[in-house]
Design a protein around this motif. Structure first.
Motif, short mmCIF file in Angstrom:
data_model
loop_
_atom_site.label_atom_id
_atom_site.label_comp_id
_atom_site.label_asym_id
_atom_site.label_seq_id
_atom_site.Cartn_x
_atom_site.Cartn_y
_atom_site.Cartn_z
N SER A 161 67.01 59.24 44.81
CA SER A 161 67.37 58.48 43.61
C SER A 161 68.65 59.09 43.05
CB SER A 161 66.25 58.52 42.58
OG SER A 161 66.04 59.84 42.11
N ARG A 162 69.28 58.36 42.14
CA ARG A 162 70.53 58.83 41.56
C ARG A 162 70.29 59.28 40.13
NH1 ARG A 162 75.17 58.21 44.03
NH2 ARG A 162 74.42 56.46 45.27
N THR A 163 70.81 60.44 39.79
CA THR A 163 70.65 60.97 38.44
C THR A 163 71.62 60.27 37.49
OG1 THR A 163 72.32 62.71 38.69
CG2 THR A 163 70.08 63.21 39.45
N ALA A 164 71.44 60.55 36.20
CA ALA A 164 72.34 59.97 35.19
C ALA A 164 73.77 60.44 35.40
CB ALA A 164 71.85 60.35 33.79
N GLU A 165 73.92 61.62 36.01
CA GLU A 165 75.26 62.17 36.27
C GLU A 165 75.87 61.63 37.56
OE1 GLU A 165 72.56 64.06 35.71
OE2 GLU A 165 72.95 64.37 33.57
N GLY A 166 75.11 60.80 38.28
CA GLY A 166 75.63 60.20 39.50
C GLY A 166 75.32 60.96 40.77
N MET A 167 74.64 62.09 40.68
CA MET A 167 74.27 62.86 41.86
C MET A 167 73.00 62.27 42.49
SD MET A 167 76.70 65.03 41.92
CE MET A 167 76.17 66.29 43.09
N VAL A 168 72.79 62.59 43.76
CA VAL A 168 71.62 62.10 44.48
C VAL A 168 70.58 63.22 44.55
CG1 VAL A 168 70.74 61.16 46.64
CG2 VAL A 168 73.01 60.50 45.82
N GLU A 169 69.35 62.92 44.22
CA GLU A 169 68.27 63.91 44.28
C GLU A 169 67.11 63.33 45.07
OE1 GLU A 169 67.12 64.73 40.29
OE2 GLU A 169 66.18 62.78 39.97
N PRO A 170 66.29 64.21 45.66
CA PRO A 170 65.16 63.73 46.46
C PRO A 170 64.02 63.22 45.59
CG PRO A 170 65.11 66.11 46.32
CD PRO A 170 66.39 65.68 45.66
N VAL A 171 63.26 62.32 46.17
CA VAL A 171 62.01 61.86 45.56
C VAL A 171 60.88 62.42 46.42
CG1 VAL A 171 60.59 59.88 44.93
CG2 VAL A 171 63.08 59.76 44.67
N LEU A 172 60.04 63.26 45.83
CA LEU A 172 58.94 63.89 46.56
C LEU A 172 57.64 63.17 46.27
CD1 LEU A 172 59.72 67.67 45.89
CD2 LEU A 172 60.57 66.21 47.74
N ARG A 173 56.82 63.04 47.31
CA ARG A 173 55.51 62.44 47.08
C ARG A 173 54.68 63.28 46.12
NH1 ARG A 173 53.01 60.00 52.10
NH2 ARG A 173 54.34 58.34 51.30
N THR A 174 54.74 64.59 46.30
CA THR A 174 54.07 65.51 45.39
C THR A 174 54.97 66.72 45.19
OG1 THR A 174 52.92 66.58 47.25
CG2 THR A 174 51.73 64.85 46.08
N PRO A 175 54.98 67.31 43.99
CA PRO A 175 55.84 68.49 43.78
C PRO A 175 55.37 69.70 44.55
CG PRO A 175 54.46 68.07 41.86
CD PRO A 175 54.29 66.89 42.77
N GLY A 176 54.09 69.79 44.83
CA GLY A 176 53.55 70.90 45.60
C GLY A 176 52.90 70.40 46.86
N ASN A 177 52.24 71.31 47.57
CA ASN A 177 51.49 70.97 48.78
C ASN A 177 50.07 71.47 48.58
OD1 ASN A 177 50.49 70.51 51.33
ND2 ASN A 177 52.16 71.53 52.42
N PRO A 178 49.28 70.74 47.79
CA PRO A 178 47.97 71.26 47.39
C PRO A 178 47.02 71.55 48.54
CG PRO A 178 48.23 68.94 46.76
CD PRO A 178 49.58 69.43 47.19
N ALA A 179 47.08 70.75 49.60
CA ALA A 179 46.17 71.00 50.73
C ALA A 179 46.48 72.32 51.40
CB ALA A 179 46.26 69.85 51.73
N ALA A 180 47.77 72.59 51.63
CA ALA A 180 48.16 73.87 52.24
C ALA A 180 47.89 75.03 51.29
CB ALA A 180 49.64 73.85 52.64
N ALA A 181 48.10 74.80 49.99
CA ALA A 181 47.83 75.85 49.00
C ALA A 181 46.36 76.23 49.00
CB ALA A 181 48.27 75.39 47.62
N ALA A 182 45.48 75.24 49.06
CA ALA A 182 44.04 75.50 49.09
C ALA A 182 43.64 76.24 50.37
CB ALA A 182 43.28 74.19 48.95
N TRP A 183 44.33 75.95 51.46
CA TRP A 183 44.02 76.62 52.73
C TRP A 183 44.40 78.09 52.69
CZ3 TRP A 183 47.68 78.79 56.05
CH2 TRP A 183 47.18 79.26 57.28
N GLY A 184 45.51 78.45 52.06
CA GLY A 184 45.93 79.85 52.04
C GLY A 184 47.42 80.06 52.18
N LEU A 185 48.22 79.10 51.72
CA LEU A 185 49.67 79.18 51.86
C LEU A 185 50.24 80.43 51.20
CD1 LEU A 185 52.43 77.97 52.61
CD2 LEU A 185 52.33 76.60 50.53
N ARG A 186 49.71 80.81 50.04
CA ARG A 186 50.25 81.99 49.35
C ARG A 186 50.06 83.25 50.18
NH1 ARG A 186 48.77 83.25 43.17
NH2 ARG A 186 50.09 81.40 42.96
N THR A 187 48.88 83.44 50.74
CA THR A 187 48.63 84.60 51.59
C THR A 187 49.56 84.60 52.79
OG1 THR A 187 46.31 84.74 50.92
CG2 THR A 187 46.90 85.77 53.02
#
Length: 440
Positions: free
Chosen positions: A306-332
């Motif tokens: 999508s385009r920001t108000a300043e005219g730059m292009v930024e990504p659109v993410l389905r989710t900001p995090g990856n909850p399934a991987a986080a629950a599995w043990g991504l931090r470890t």
């Protein structure tokens, strides 16, 4: 749980590869032991994640980063762009190791996806010929097909039915009748019109995003886990890039379905390259599934821009995090990789592929039951639209012991009773057991 004491079987392998004090194998062994000591765990599950991260994933990924930095210098590159999501861990490790590499580069993590780049490169009048709409480890069903095109399934059910597409989730594009019906659906004028608008807008935004981040400069290296190279090819097609402007690609592994001559010099791969035959002895069965697991990201799929108000292009993410991987043990997992990297005071110059191959084969082809249980629980998703999340490995079905949707077949065998293993191995094809590159 108490900290690590005895060396793991992977650290024993590293010691066996060491020829002198302080060589790469010894250095990696020390880093693995130190990382295990530094990362606390509170369960057997976390311990297995940590030990495999330290003993297998870290050597495989750090070895690739050391090669990428050397390759970038050899090719005279000015910058590296790490493609999400598989490139995220390479970016994080490069960021931590660049200071000891002696190589100065402009590095940046950029947002990409097969879903977005493939769509941007597609011809709306030839959707029925676009392989990315049908192919993946699990071939597309009706829901997957619509998800890849950004079409709400419920809104297009009548058109799907008119084309003869089954809504049964088990009816997939590897079934000739279903594949033919899907192609008929994609030739429907209403679908062509709707998708054409999405392609035009996605392509326009991608071209601008690529320009903002210097993705198409000849002195740019695009870093990704690899495989067929189609996603990078999609970027080049969508942006109509001339041969002289094309960036380089630095991949962990490369196994194109058809090797284009102009890609042979533009694409370099660390571990193996089926186009040139280099390093094929270092490919473990179903290598993409293993490395994609090791490259798990901490955010959701890029569904567009999508385009920001300043005219730059930024990504659109389905989710900001990856909850399934986080629950599995991504931090470890990530903490262990970073602890491993922090132990290194220099990057190895030796060819580490023989060592990395033995470590990967020990884990991936001969897992213990506890490893199969912990890593088999990882939520693996090979689908571009994220519609096919499955555990990496589950026990084989006693009634019908077939691979099905199990990405990690050795993990599935380790979780299954001996009689079931024997029945599977008696009937499975050699190609399936060896995990050879998949044809279209």
């Amino acid at each position: 749980m108490p900290g690590p004491a005895e060396p793991t079987r992977y650290e024993q392998i590293m010691r066996q590869h060491s020829r002198r004090a302080g060589d790469a194998a010894a250095m990696f062994c020390d880093a693995s032991q130190a990382a295990r000591a530094l990362v606390p765990v509170s369960s057997d599950h976390e311990q297995v994640i940590r030990d495999v991260a330290a003993g297998v994933a870290a050597p495989a990924l750090v070895g690739a980063v050391a090669w990428m930095l050397r390759e970038a210098a050899r090719r005279g590159l000015a910058r590296l762009r790490f493609l999400s999501r598989d490139g995220q861990i390479f970016y994080e490790l490069t960021r931590r190791l660049a200071s000891i590499s002696g190589v100065e580069l402009d590095i940046e993590y950029v947002y990409s996806s097969r879903l977005t780049w493939s769509l941007a490169a597609s011809d709306p009048t030839c959707l029925d010929e676009e392989a990315w709409l049908f192919n993946s480890f699990m071939k597309s069903n009706a829901h997957d097909l619509c998800a890849r095109l950004g079409l709400p399934l419920d809104d297009y059910t009548p058109l799907l039915a008119a084309a003869g597409v089954s809504l049964d989730p088990d009816c997939r594009a590897d079934q000739p009748q279903q594949a033919g019906a899907m192609r008929q659906f994609l030739r429907t004028p209403q679908i062509i019109e709707v998708v054409a608008d999405r392609i035009t807008e996605t392509r326009r935004l991608l071209v601008d995003y690529a320009s903002e981040h210097a993705l198409l400069d000849a002195r740019t290296g695009l870093v990704d886990a690899g495989w067929t190279g189609r996603m990078i090819d999609s970027l080049l097609r969508a942006c109509r890039t001339h041969t002289q402007q094309r960036p380089r690609a630095l991949l962990w592994g490369y196994e194109p379905r058809k090797a284009a001559p102009d890609n042979l010099d533009r694409v370099a791969a660390y571990m193996y390259n089926t186009a040139t035959g280099n390093g094929l002895q270092w490919r473990v069965p179903d290598a993409p599934f293993l490395i994609e697991t090791f490259c798990m990201g901490d955010h959701g799929i890029v569904t567009g821009y999508s385009r920001t108000a300043e005219g730059m292009v930024e990504p659109v993410l389905r989710t900001p995090g990856n909850p399934a991987a986080a629950a599995w043990g991504l931090r470890t997992y990530r903490s262990t990789l970073y602890a491993f990297a922090q132990q290194l005071t220099s990057l190895p110059q030796e060819d580490l592929r023989p060592l990395i191959h033995e470590l990967m084969a020990a884990f991936w082809c001969h897992p213990s039951r506890s490893e199969a249980a912990a890593w088999g629980a990882y939520p693996y998703d090979s689908d571009p639209a994220g519609t096919a999340t499955r555990p990496l490995a589950t026990p084989l079905d006693e009634r019908e012991p077939v691979r099905g949707d199990r990405a990690w077949i050795s993990g599935a065998l380790a979780l299954s009773p001996p009689t079931i293993r024997q029945r599977y191995l008696a009937d499975a094809s050699l190609a399936e057991v060896l995990g050879v590159p998949a044809p279209d």
